[in-house]
Design a protein around this motif. Structure first.
Motif, PDB file in Angstrom:
ATOM      1  N   SER A 183      18.746  28.621  79.437  1.00  0.00           N
ATOM      2  CA  SER A 183      19.079  27.289  78.936  1.00  0.00           C
ATOM      3  C   SER A 183      18.091  26.258  79.471  1.00  0.00           C
ATOM      4  O   SER A 183      17.365  26.505  80.446  1.00  0.00           O
ATOM      5  N   VAL A 184      18.088  25.100  78.843  1.00  0.00           N
ATOM      6  CA  VAL A 184      17.236  24.004  79.308  1.00  0.00           C
ATOM      7  C   VAL A 184      17.615  23.618  80.732  1.00  0.00           C
ATOM      8  O   VAL A 184      16.748  23.355  81.583  1.00  0.00           O
ATOM      9  N   ALA A 185      18.913  23.592  81.023  1.00  0.00           N
ATOM     10  CA  ALA A 185      19.377  23.231  82.373  1.00  0.00           C
ATOM     11  C   ALA A 185      18.851  24.215  83.417  1.00  0.00           C
ATOM     12  O   ALA A 185      18.426  23.819  84.506  1.00  0.00           O
ATOM     13  N   THR A 186      18.874  25.498  83.090  1.00  0.00           N
ATOM     14  CA  THR A 186      18.367  26.516  84.018  1.00  0.00           C
ATOM     15  C   THR A 186      16.872  26.348  84.227  1.00  0.00           C
ATOM     16  O   THR A 186      16.370  26.466  85.352  1.00  0.00           O
ATOM     17  N   CYS A 187      16.144  26.052  83.155  1.00  0.00           N
ATOM     18  CA  CYS A 187      14.697  25.842  83.266  1.00  0.00           C
ATOM     19  C   CYS A 187      14.388  24.635  84.140  1.00  0.00           C
ATOM     20  O   CYS A 187      13.419  24.651  84.913  1.00  0.00           O
ATOM     21  N   ARG A 188      15.194  23.595  84.026  1.00  0.00           N
ATOM     22  CA  ARG A 188      14.984  22.417  84.880  1.00  0.00           C
ATOM     23  C   ARG A 188      15.208  22.766  86.349  1.00  0.00           C
ATOM     24  O   ARG A 188      14.502  22.279  87.232  1.00  0.00           O
ATOM     25  N   ARG A 189      16.222  23.603  86.611  1.00  0.00           N
ATOM     26  CA  ARG A 189      16.463  24.031  87.987  1.00  0.00           C
ATOM     27  C   ARG A 189      15.269  24.827  88.514  1.00  0.00           C
ATOM     28  O   ARG A 189      14.827  24.639  89.654  1.00  0.00           O
ATOM     29  N   ILE A 190      14.727  25.717  87.686  1.00  0.00           N
ATOM     30  CA  ILE A 190      13.570  26.511  88.089  1.00  0.00           C
ATOM     31  C   ILE A 190      12.396  25.606  88.426  1.00  0.00           C
ATOM     32  O   ILE A 190      11.726  25.778  89.446  1.00  0.00           O
ATOM     33  N   MET A 191      12.133  24.605  87.579  1.00  0.00           N
ATOM     34  CA  MET A 191      11.018  23.685  87.835  1.00  0.00           C
ATOM     35  C   MET A 191      11.241  22.905  89.130  1.00  0.00           C
ATOM     36  O   MET A 191      10.297  22.656  89.884  1.00  0.00           O
ATOM     37  N   SER A 192      12.471  22.532  89.401  1.00  0.00           N
ATOM     38  CA  SER A 192      12.777  21.809  90.636  1.00  0.00           C
ATOM     39  C   SER A 192      12.458  22.675  91.856  1.00  0.00           C
ATOM     40  O   SER A 192      11.862  22.204  92.836  1.00  0.00           O
ATOM     41  N   ASN A 193      12.826  23.935  91.806  1.00  0.00           N
ATOM     42  CA  ASN A 193      12.532  24.848  92.910  1.00  0.00           C
ATOM     43  C   ASN A 193      11.036  25.088  93.061  1.00  0.00           C
ATOM     44  O   ASN A 193      10.510  25.190  94.182  1.00  0.00           O
ATOM     45  N   LEU A 194      10.333  25.174  91.945  1.00  0.00           N
ATOM     46  CA  LEU A 194       8.889  25.377  91.998  1.00  0.00           C
ATOM     47  C   LEU A 194       8.182  24.157  92.580  1.00  0.00           C
ATOM     48  O   LEU A 194       7.189  24.289  93.301  1.00  0.00           O
ATOM     49  N   ARG A 195       8.702  22.980  92.263  1.00  0.00           N
ATOM     50  CA  ARG A 195       8.108  21.767  92.837  1.00  0.00           C
ATOM     51  C   ARG A 195       8.213  21.780  94.359  1.00  0.00           C
ATOM     52  O   ARG A 195       7.296  21.322  95.054  1.00  0.00           O
TER      53      ARG A 195
END
Length: 321
Positions: A183-195
């Motif tokens: 989901s878009v929400a999961t992808c946003r979480r992934i990007m937050s962790n990568l940051r």
């Protein structure tokens, strides 16, 4: 007071210490690594020791002759970045291939290895173990999720320079959303962790590449009309009876139990499957492993399922209901 592993307390403060394996002492010219951490604070010393210990272990591994070429090159690059002037013989020993496989790999990846040695390419995986040590302050579940997200990313992007904004955006839209169904929400979480990992590499490991995660996650993957069409439908009493009967006819007792619990409690499947026996009281369930603290709650048990819950608790073969 017991001093943690790899630390030694002296009058001047704490030192990082690592013993060299006896068989390698002659080759490395020392019995141990030792260096002042420039602090008398145990908490600060615990943080500072990890980089040194990681570098020293890499040197030992290189001396043993079983490190891949990239590990060897990263080790020398770290010495150069730390403004430590390596001995030419030491460099030659570290960089020399030890096996036929190493030699073949060197020939195949000579261009990338040279770029890493001269600071033109930054491998993303080599500092993950050190980064993991800095996550002791976060919950185990969140820590595992963050590390999993990072491993997913570095499996796709070996070097920081490969992760351009355009390529990361394509990875999100094609691999994560279209192929993996995230989901878009999961992808946003992934990007937050990568940051968070990227910031660590920039602040602590001399990464000098701009963060590539801006605007890579789309605002929405489906239209409002599609969202309404695919929205989860309410289950009618007849649907419940049909599902329960199917599970019973199949002989799947656990599924039948789960269907009844879900119908009478309204709890999520993941919540019900993670309830431990000590959270099952005679007249209620304590949900304390929800997706967020806001979901922690007490669920009263309907009289129709009191006997069912008692039976499940009695039949449990582990710590879970």
């Amino acid at each position: 007071m017991n001093v943690p592993q790899y630390l030694q307390k002296r009058r001047q403060g704490y030192y990082a210490v690592l013993e060299v394996p006896r068989a390698l002492r002659g080759k490395m010219g020392k019995a141990r690594f030792i260096q002042s951490l420039q602090t008398d604070s145990l908490k600060v010393a615990e943080v500072r020791k990890h980089e040194l210990i990681g570098r020293w272990k890499a040197e030992i591994q290189a001396a043993q002759g079983n490190s891949p070429n990239l590990d060897r090159v990263v080790l020398v690059r770290q010495k150069m970045a730390a403004k430590v002037k390596p001995d030419p013989v030491d460099i030659a020993m570290i960089l020399t291939p030890q096996t036929d496989h190493d030699m073949s790999d060197l020939e195949t990846n000579r261009k990338d290895l040279s770029a890493v040695l001269h600071g033109k390419k930054f491998p993303l995986k080599h500092h993950l173990a050190a980064y993991e040590k800095t996550l002791s302050h976060i919950e185990a579940k969140s820590k595992d999720m963050r590390l999993s997200d990072i491993r997913r990313f570095i499996k796709k992007f070996k070097y920081a320079e490969d992760a351009t904004n355009r390529d990361v955006k394509e990875w999100v839209e094609v691999n994560l959303i279209a192929e993996d169904g995230l989901s878009v929400a999961t992808c946003r979480r992934i990007m937050s962790n990568l940051r968070q990992y990227w910031k660590y590499l920039t602040d602590r490991k001399d990464l000098n590449v701009l963060e590539p995660f801006k605007y890579v996650v789309p605002d929405r993957t489906v239209s409002r009309k599609q969202q309404v069409a695919t929205r989860r439908k309410d289950i009618e009493p007849e649907d419940y009876r049909t599902l329960l009967q199917a599970a019973q006819e199949k002989g799947d007792t656990q599924l039948a139990y789960l269907i009844q619990l879900g119908a009478y409690t309204g709890a999520r499947v993941e919540e019900l499957c993670s309830i431990k026996l000590d959270k099952v009281l005679p007249d209620r369930l304590l949900v304390e492993d929800a997706k967020s603290p806001a979901g922690w709650r007490t669920i009263p048990l309907h009289t129709d399922i009191l006997d069912l819950v008692a039976t499940m608790k009695k039949e449990s073969k582990d710590e879970y209901l």
